[in-house]
Design a protein around this motif. Sequence first.
Motif, PDB file in Angstrom:
ATOM      1  N   PHE A  34       0.828  -1.203   0.000  1.00 48.19           N
ATOM      2  CA  PHE A  34       0.000   0.000   0.000  1.00 48.19           C
ATOM      3  C   PHE A  34       0.867   1.260   0.000  1.00 48.19           C
ATOM      4  O   PHE A  34       0.595   2.218   0.700  1.00 48.19           O
ATOM      5  N   GLY A  50      -2.431   7.737   1.396  1.00 51.90           N
ATOM      6  CA  GLY A  50      -3.414   8.728   0.965  1.00 51.90           C
ATOM      7  C   GLY A  50      -3.968   9.585   2.078  1.00 51.90           C
ATOM      8  O   GLY A  50      -5.050  10.144   1.947  1.00 51.90           O
ATOM      9  N   ARG A  74     -10.518   2.981   0.574  1.00 57.93           N
ATOM     10  CA  ARG A  74     -10.444   2.282  -0.715  1.00 57.93           C
ATOM     11  C   ARG A  74      -9.026   1.815  -1.033  1.00 57.93           C
ATOM     12  O   ARG A  74      -8.829   0.732  -1.553  1.00 57.93           O
ATOM     13  N   ASN A  75      -8.024   2.640  -0.700  1.00 52.92           N
ATOM     14  CA  ASN A  75      -6.641   2.257  -1.015  1.00 52.92           C
ATOM     15  C   ASN A  75      -6.103   1.151  -0.113  1.00 52.92           C
ATOM     16  O   ASN A  75      -5.009   0.660  -0.339  1.00 52.92           O
TER      17      ASN A  75
END
Length: 168
Positions: A34, A50, A74-75
């Motif tokens: 990630f 993010g 979401r990430n």
Amino acid sequence: MKKSLLLIFLSLSTVSVSAQEKCLLPLSEAPSFFNLTLGMSGPQAKTAVGGKLNIKDKSKGVYFQNFIKHDPPRNLSGVRAIYLRFFDSKLYQIEVFYEKGSETPLEELVDQLSARENLPRSQWEIKYGIARLTCEGFSVGMDNFLNPRIEVTDPALLAEFTKSRGKK
């Protein structure tokens, strides 16, 4: 007869040498998850995901977040929980627990990670349901007991952290 014995000896010594090969990959080749990489600061880690997690600038300590009662950003899709461990303002361990997915065998998960991250598949050790790869600059551990779990560690920084705890 002597030639046969010599050939057998040479083939056995070749096998034992190849079994003792070490993973020589440096820390810079450690897998990232990630966009998180070992050595990042807290603010860099927050930016990497993010800005969706409240990761502070930690000199040392653990950042933990689970997504049991609410969905992950979401990430971070598919993540059940994440631990980020810091020492000297550097990320020394990333541990990710994934949602229970398909019943993918551990060997297959190792194959997938090795292919994705260009890790030497032949140098993984799988024993008692735990897979481990120890390289010169980092280590990776995986298991699939309750949920798929993976951790990547900077052993040098972990040793410094452990040493600092012994001084207290």
